[in-house]
Motif scaffolding. Structure first.
Motif, PDB file in Angstrom:
ATOM      1  N   TRP A  58      -1.911  -2.986  -8.934  1.00 37.06           N
ATOM      2  CA  TRP A  58      -2.105  -2.727  -7.499  1.00 37.06           C
ATOM      3  C   TRP A  58      -3.246  -3.567  -6.938  1.00 37.06           C
ATOM      4  O   TRP A  58      -3.226  -3.951  -5.752  1.00 37.06           O
ATOM      5  CB  TRP A  58      -2.356  -1.242  -7.232  1.00 37.06           C
ATOM      6  N   ARG A  59      -4.238  -3.888  -7.775  1.00 34.16           N
ATOM      7  CA  ARG A  59      -5.348  -4.723  -7.300  1.00 34.16           C
ATOM      8  C   ARG A  59      -4.860  -6.142  -6.989  1.00 34.16           C
ATOM      9  O   ARG A  59      -5.254  -6.751  -5.983  1.00 34.16           O
ATOM     10  CB  ARG A  59      -6.475  -4.758  -8.333  1.00 34.16           C
ATOM     11  N   ALA A  91       7.208  -7.876  -5.041  1.00 39.34           N
ATOM     12  CA  ALA A  91       5.993  -7.957  -5.859  1.00 39.34           C
ATOM     13  C   ALA A  91       5.715  -6.640  -6.565  1.00 39.34           C
ATOM     14  O   ALA A  91       5.325  -6.623  -7.746  1.00 39.34           O
ATOM     15  CB  ALA A  91       4.816  -8.352  -4.976  1.00 39.34           C
ATOM     16  N   ASN A  92       5.950  -5.529  -5.868  1.00 41.46           N
ATOM     17  CA  ASN A  92       5.675  -4.216  -6.458  1.00 41.46           C
ATOM     18  C   ASN A  92       6.568  -3.902  -7.651  1.00 41.46           C
ATOM     19  O   ASN A  92       6.173  -3.149  -8.549  1.00 41.46           O
ATOM     20  CB  ASN A  92       5.819  -3.124  -5.401  1.00 41.46           C
ATOM     21  N   LEU A  93       7.770  -4.450  -7.641  1.00 40.13           N
ATOM     22  CA  LEU A  93       8.661  -4.218  -8.784  1.00 40.13           C
ATOM     23  C   LEU A  93       8.017  -4.691 -10.084  1.00 40.13           C
ATOM     24  O   LEU A  93       8.248  -4.105 -11.148  1.00 40.13           O
ATOM     25  CB  LEU A  93       9.994  -4.930  -8.570  1.00 40.13           C
ATOM     26  N   TYR A  94       7.218  -5.737  -9.981  1.00 37.33           N
ATOM     27  CA  TYR A  94       6.525  -6.235 -11.180  1.00 37.33           C
ATOM     28  C   TYR A  94       5.115  -5.655 -11.291  1.00 37.33           C
ATOM     29  O   TYR A  94       4.717  -5.170 -12.347  1.00 37.33           O
ATOM     30  CB  TYR A  94       6.442  -7.761 -11.140  1.00 37.33           C
ATOM     31  N   LEU A  95       4.371  -5.671 -10.178  1.00 34.60           N
ATOM     32  CA  LEU A  95       2.973  -5.264 -10.227  1.00 34.60           C
ATOM     33  C   LEU A  95       2.794  -3.804 -10.611  1.00 34.60           C
ATOM     34  O   LEU A  95       1.800  -3.439 -11.249  1.00 34.60           O
ATOM     35  CB  LEU A  95       2.316  -5.517  -8.866  1.00 34.60           C
ATOM     36  N   LEU A  96       3.746  -2.954 -10.223  1.00 31.00           N
ATOM     37  CA  LEU A  96       3.626  -1.523 -10.517  1.00 31.00           C
ATOM     38  C   LEU A  96       4.506  -1.102 -11.686  1.00 31.00           C
ATOM     39  O   LEU A  96       4.736   0.085 -11.906  1.00 31.00           O
ATOM     40  CB  LEU A  96       3.981  -0.703  -9.274  1.00 31.00           C
ATOM     41  N   VAL A 150       0.823  -1.214   0.000  1.00 30.52           N
ATOM     42  CA  VAL A 150       0.000   0.000   0.000  1.00 30.52           C
ATOM     43  C   VAL A 150       0.856   1.262   0.000  1.00 30.52           C
ATOM     44  O   VAL A 150       0.469   2.288  -0.563  1.00 30.52           O
ATOM     45  CB  VAL A 150      -0.958  -0.014   1.215  1.00 30.52           C
ATOM     46  N   SER A 151       2.056   1.198   0.613  1.00 30.58           N
ATOM     47  CA  SER A 151       2.867   2.402   0.749  1.00 30.58           C
ATOM     48  C   SER A 151       3.322   2.957  -0.593  1.00 30.58           C
ATOM     49  O   SER A 151       3.581   4.153  -0.711  1.00 30.58           O
ATOM     50  CB  SER A 151       4.093   2.119   1.628  1.00 30.58           C
ATOM     51  N   ARG A 188      -9.737  -0.513   4.122  1.00 28.09           N
ATOM     52  CA  ARG A 188      -8.404  -0.435   4.731  1.00 28.09           C
ATOM     53  C   ARG A 188      -8.529  -0.355   6.252  1.00 28.09           C
ATOM     54  O   ARG A 188      -7.723  -0.925   6.985  1.00 28.09           O
ATOM     55  CB  ARG A 188      -7.639   0.793   4.212  1.00 28.09           C
ATOM     56  N   PHE A 189      -9.534   0.365   6.732  1.00 28.59           N
ATOM     57  CA  PHE A 189      -9.772   0.446   8.175  1.00 28.59           C
ATOM     58  C   PHE A 189     -10.092  -0.933   8.742  1.00 28.59           C
ATOM     59  O   PHE A 189      -9.549  -1.336   9.780  1.00 28.59           O
ATOM     60  CB  PHE A 189     -10.918   1.410   8.460  1.00 28.59           C
ATOM     61  N   LEU A 190     -10.955  -1.686   8.063  1.00 32.21           N
ATOM     62  CA  LEU A 190     -11.334  -3.017   8.535  1.00 32.21           C
ATOM     63  C   LEU A 190     -10.154  -3.989   8.460  1.00 32.21           C
ATOM     64  O   LEU A 190      -9.969  -4.824   9.353  1.00 32.21           O
ATOM     65  CB  LEU A 190     -12.510  -3.550   7.722  1.00 32.21           C
ATOM     66  N   ALA A 191      -9.347  -3.874   7.415  1.00 36.51           N
ATOM     67  CA  ALA A 191      -8.149  -4.724   7.321  1.00 36.51           C
ATOM     68  C   ALA A 191      -7.198  -4.415   8.467  1.00 36.51           C
ATOM     69  O   ALA A 191      -6.597  -5.321   9.065  1.00 36.51           O
ATOM     70  CB  ALA A 191      -7.455  -4.518   5.974  1.00 36.51           C
ATOM     71  N   GLY A 192      -7.055  -3.135   8.795  1.00 43.46           N
ATOM     72  CA  GLY A 192      -6.224  -2.751   9.921  1.00 43.46           C
ATOM     73  C   GLY A 192      -6.760  -3.307  11.228  1.00 43.46           C
ATOM     74  O   GLY A 192      -5.985  -3.769  12.078  1.00 43.46           O
TER      75      GLY A 192
END
Length: 493
Positions: free
Chosen positions: A186-187, A171-176, A49-50, A123-127
């Motif tokens: 991102w999904r 993962a972000n290196l590929y996903l983004l 998410v960051s 995001r609140f509920l996941a937290g």
């Protein structure tokens, strides 16, 4: 055989002593794998998410992206407080199934977001799910792991947060990247955690309730059956278990719900220095971590001119250093001892941060050497930070262990998660390489705070290594004459 009366009356129990006598078995691996995933999921969530791959798709401003992170943090705090109280009342097992399910559903729906409000809600509920995980999981691990292994296991499990963070960065290196459509990458990232969680929830279904919790809540027969089943695993491997002396038995009278007044009395009257210790350790490590972690990329970009797209490459060694520290030196908290190792990890990491502040101010570092120093600093600081959670969870009575974890977790997240990033973000400012004074001052403040945390742990800490939880803090349900326990009022070195 232990004599017992009705579930509501006094019961003499050897359950804690039998749990601590156990050798390492398949059951303990299931505990570590099934429950330890919580921290991996949190590290994965934060890293996915960051990097805000959803910002463009949902048309969010920088402030709105920050709100997504803040809402997740607020959910963690509320989830810890709510589920911490429930897990002390209803049990560990029910809660570590409920909190994981909440996280799975909320994070998955977050990946389907079509607007800011939808994303914020989930995001609140996941937290909340992850915050609840911290309380139920740390309670269960400490209660089910034998005392001679408890320190290294708890510290290693807490340190796996950084394994999740490294996985998220990879993962972000590929996903983004340009390999996937902007609206898709991102999904997919939001679904990584739930996929892992779906596998783990089946492992958790095979885990029993904490025998210690059962014992203190009038379910002695069930606690006995659970311990006997674990003991059979050792016997089936040809291990002969030594008899447990009757003198180690506890006389337990189950207590009802712990009131808020009794909770306050325990924290501030019976165990005031332990409360001060827990507060100090949790806040100091949270301040340092959030200060560095949430401004990590900004420092690389502004002072070392690393392109934003390349900051993830510098994150990998940082995450690896954080992961290796608890894994490699966690056992020393069981052998050398809690107080000595906390002083060492907090104090030396603080001194190294002071040294790095001097080099930073003098302009003697580049992106690579700055990262190398951070790796070394947090190799030690990560083990120290993990020991903060261990300290809080093992130094208070069993009946309110979940609430103790949630209380100090909420305070640390408020202080470290809100104050530190805000302060250091302003200290970085525009990142003018000619003016490093503000950020240098920030590093000095962080170093002094860590050193202070280590000194506090040395003077107020508890020598909990290789001791049963009941010897460290007498259960509220135990009689005053319970063998092998401390008195209701704390004893400090």
């Amino acid at each position: 055989m232990i004599n017992q009366t009705t579930a509501a009356g006094p019961v003499r129990s050897l359950v804690p002593a039998r749990m601590d006598r156990l050798p390492w078995t398949r059951f303990h691996w299931l505990v570590v794998i099934g429950l330890g995933v919580s921290w991996i999921l949190d590290g994965l969530e934060i890293q996915i998410v960051s990097q805000a791959g959803y910002q463009t798709t949902l048309g969010l401003s920088a402030a709105q992206v920050g709100a997504v992170g803040s809402v997740y943090l607020a959910g963690q705090v509320l989830g810890a407080l709510v589920f911490g109280r429930i897990t002390d009342r209803l049990g560990r097992r029910k809660l570590f199934l409920v909190t994981l399910a909440l996280y799975l559903v909320a994070s998955g729906f977050g990946g389907l977001s079509f607007s800011l409000w939808f994303l914020l809600v989930f995001r609140f509920l996941a937290g909340m799910g992850i915050g609840g995980e911290y309380t139920a999981i740390n309670s269960a691990i400490d209660e089910m792991i034998p005392s001679r292994y408890r320190g290294r296991v708890d510290i290693a499990v807490n340190g796996t947060y950084w394994g999740g963070a490294a996985l998220g960065a990879a993962a972000n290196l590929y996903l983004l990247s340009d390999h996937l459509p902007t609206n898709l990458g991102w999904r997919i990232g939001f679904f990584l955690g739930p996929v892992i969680g779906l596998v783990i929830i089946f492992v958790r279904r095979n885990l029993p309730e904490s025998p210690r919790w059962l014992m203190t809540h009038g379910r002695q027969e069930e606690a006995e059956r659970t311990v006997a089943a674990i003991e059979r695993q050792a016997v089936d491997r040809g291990i002969q278990l030594a008899p447990v002396p009757e003198r180690l038995a506890l006389e337990i009278t189950p207590v009802g719900r712990v009131s808020y007044l009794q909770l306050a009395r325990t924290f501030f009257v019976d165990y005031p220095s332990r409360s001060f210790l827990g507060f100090s350790m949790m806040v100091t490590q949270a301040f340092l971590y959030n200060a560095i972690f949430f401004t990590y990329a900004l420092v690389l970009e502004h002072f070392y001119h690393v392109p934003r797209a390349h900051t993830s490459y510098y994150f990998f060694p940082f995450a690896v250093g954080n992961l290796l520290g608890p894994l490699l030196i966690g056992r020393l908290f069981d052998t050398i001892g809690r107080r000595r190792m906390i002083l060492f990890t907090y104090g030396v990491s603080g001194l190294l941060l002071l040294f790095s502040a001097y080099l930073f101010q003098a302009g003697l570092l580049n992106a690579t050497t700055q990262t190398a120093l951070w790796c070394l600093i947090f190799f030690l600081a990560s083990a120290g930070a993990s020991s903060a959670y261990l300290t809080v969870s093992e130094t208070f009575p069993l009946e309110l262990r979940g609430q103790a974890i949630s209380f100090f977790f909420a305070i640390s997240q408020g202080a470290g998660g809100v104050v530190a990033p805000f302060l250091f973000g302003h200290l970085i400012g525009t990142g003018d390489s000619a003016d490093r004074n503000p950020l240098t001052l920030g590093y000095v403040i962080g170093a002094v705070i860590m050193i202070a945390g280590g000194l506090i742990a040395w003077y107020f800490g508890v020598d909990a290594e290789r001791r049963s939880l009941e010897a460290i803090a007498k259960p509220l349900s135990a009689s005053a004459s319970a063998a092998g326990t401390t008195t209701p009022r704390e004893v400090t070195p």
